[in-house]
Design an enzyme around this catalytic site. Structure first.
Site, short mmCIF file in Angstrom:
data_model
loop_
_atom_site.label_atom_id
_atom_site.label_comp_id
_atom_site.label_asym_id
_atom_site.label_seq_id
_atom_site.Cartn_x
_atom_site.Cartn_y
_atom_site.Cartn_z
N TYR A 1 -1.76 4.12 -6.43
CA TYR A 1 -2.97 4.84 -6.03
C TYR A 1 -3.39 5.85 -7.10
CZ TYR A 1 -3.12 2.63 -1.51
OH TYR A 1 -3.23 1.69 -0.52
N ASP B 1 0.83 -1.21 0.00
CA ASP B 1 0.00 0.00 0.00
C ASP B 1 0.86 1.26 0.00
OD1 ASP B 1 -3.07 -1.03 0.93
OD2 ASP B 1 -1.41 -2.35 1.40
N HIS C 1 -11.59 -2.50 7.12
CA HIS C 1 -11.62 -3.75 6.35
C HIS C 1 -11.77 -4.98 7.24
CE1 HIS C 1 -10.50 -1.17 3.07
NE2 HIS C 1 -9.33 -0.88 3.61
N ASN D 1 -6.68 -3.78 -4.52
CA ASN D 1 -7.90 -3.17 -5.05
C ASN D 1 -7.62 -1.91 -5.85
OD1 ASN D 1 -7.28 -2.46 -2.18
ND2 ASN D 1 -8.82 -0.86 -2.53
#
EC number: 3.1.3.2
Length: 475
Positions: free
Chosen positions: A192, A162, A322, A227
């Site tokens: 991102y 991330d 999450h 994602n």
């Protein structure tokens, strides 16, 4: 005396992995940079000098056993050459590999020319220098191949997830590059760029490629998708999942007989690494399910004792962010993970850090009436490293009280390393980005699930046990 202290720490670490000791929720609060992306005119996104100069250079493993790399790059203005010149002596490039190129569009953004070149038949444990040319512009880099696949091959992996492209991301990258790790296990959510719209999506994919090049051009990053790689944007007419990611980042999926670049496996040094896709079908009888079932049977712990699994969504997570999102994959695969004695499972997605004890939900602890994870010596350690620094910020709200299965958790930015010493032991660190200083905040000794068993330890000769443990203590 020092040796006795180290052995004591080691034994304590092993015991903590098996006992449900009370976990730690860190109260540390750091003054991070604002969670906003670095401006595009910042020097970390600098375009290389020279017309059509290659940029966004990155390498990954190119085969099953580490004797090949895939080198990728972008030429912004015209195709140029897809060749890689390489050799074992700096400035003497006696070999040439031919690659391919393509470009693509995303909404009205048109990419540069993306090159992928497989460089194969390399020697293990060798430093190679390589040059990429485009007309009069050329750039030179190097990489080091891993040692032969061997149960006692030492190797140090970095773990990042991330990441994004903020000043916190830069801090993570800079700290990682000081760690001495030899390859990155990346847990998904790269650029991102999907937080932007229209042409800026592609632009931010380009900027991220230049941002991480300082590391990715010199050592392999083993990719997994999150994602933020899906890039499903029907309002822009973009409905093909993973379009940007798959055009730019390739994996050696065919080498492990996978049908998709989103899930695959490699062997590197003494580790067998399995990459799963949290955002592709994985329930019973799907291609990913069938592939994982077959790949687990291919694992030879006599050759690669360390079995490591990467995914994006954590199976166990006590953060409010999450929470329980990984339950479907847990139900599908946890029994296999326990059966095959996976050593450790790394995930991202939650923008914090957390490590579990060895626990499973394969057999519920029904005596209490609750279906709850219980200690399981055959289960993996689950570690969430979703704290790379992206613009969404930290996930600072953990569930209370801290579950028994959670050993350590903290909402700070950072990265991890897994330093495999031999077939029996590895040293794990989580390094917090603490105001510009590299700080090892969570660390323990991980003992191998296969060779750590008494029946197999007896197979090792006594002088061998003394040599590997003594060597570890000496370091």
């Amino acid at each position: 005396m020092n040796h006795l202290v180290i052995i004591s720490v080691f034994l304590s670490s092993v015991l903590l992995l098996y006992r449900g000791e009370s976990g730690i929720t860190s109260s540390f609060i750091r003054s991070e940079w604002p969670a906003v992306d670095i401006p595009l005119d910042h020097h970390v996104f600098k375009v290389p000098k020279g017309y059509n100069a290659p940029q966004q250079v990155h390498i990954t493993q190119g085969d099953y056993d580490g004797k090949a790399v895939i080198i990728s790059w972008v030429t912004p203005d015209e195709p140029g050459s897809s060749q890689v010149h390489y050799g074992a002596v700096q400035g003497k490039y006696e070999f040439v590999a031919q690659g391919t190129y393509h470009n693509y569009t995303f909404y009205k953004y048109k990419s540069g020319f993306i090159h992928h070149c497989l460089v194969s038949d390399l020697e293990h444990d060798t430093k190679y220098y390589y040059k990429i040319e485009s007309g009069e512009s050329s750039r030179e880099f190097w990489f080091v191949t891993p040692p032969h696949v061997h149960p006692d091959a030492s190797y140090k992996f970095g773990i990042i997830g991330d990441m994004g492209q903020t000043f916190n991301s830069l801090s993570t990258l800079e700290h990682y590059m000081e760690s001495g790790a030899q390859a990155v296990l990346f847990l998904g959510d790269l650029s991102y760029a999907d937080r932007y719209q229209y042409n800026d999506v592609g632009v931010r994919w380009d900027s991220w490629g230049r941002f991480v090049e300082r590391s990715t051009a010199y050592q392999p990053w083993l990719w997994s998708a999150g994602n933020h790689e899906v890039d499903y944007m029907p309002y822009m007419g973009e409905v093909t999942p993973f379009r940007n990611y798959l055009q730019r980042y390739t994996t050696p999926y065919l080498a492990s007989k996978s049908s998709s670049p989103l899930w695959y496996a490699v062997r590197r040094a003494s580790a067998h690494i399995i990459v799963l896709s949290s955002y592709s079908p994985f329930v019973k009888y799907t291609p990913q399910w069938h592939w994982l079932s077959e790949e687990l049977t291919r694992v030879d712990r006599e050759k690669t004792p360390w079995l490591i699994v990467l995914m994006h969504v954590p199976i166990y997570n006590s953060n409010e962010a999450h929470f329980m999102e990984g339950e479907s994959m847990r139900a599908a695969f946890e029994e296999w993970f326990v059966q095959h004695k996976v050593d450790v499972i790394f995930a991202g997605h939650v923008h914090a850090y957390e490590r579990s004890y060895r626990i499973s939900n394969v057999r519920y602890n029904v005596s209490s009436g609750d279906r709850y994870p219980v200690p399981d010596k055959s289960a993996p350690v689950y570690i969430t490293v979703g704290d790379g620094g992206n613009q969404e910020g930290l996930a600072g709200r953990f569930t209370e009280p801290q579950p028994d299965y959670s050993a350590f958790r903290e909402a700070s930015y950072g990265h991890s390393t897994l330093d495999i010493k031999n077939r029996t032991h590895a040293i794990y660190h989580w390094n917090r980005n603490d105001d510009g200083k590299k700080v090892a905040t969570d660390e323990f000794v991980l003992h191998n699930q296969y060779w750590g068993k008494n029946i197999r330890r007896r197979k090792l000769k006594k002088h061998y046990i003394r040599s590997v443990v003594g060597g570890w203590i000496a370091t």
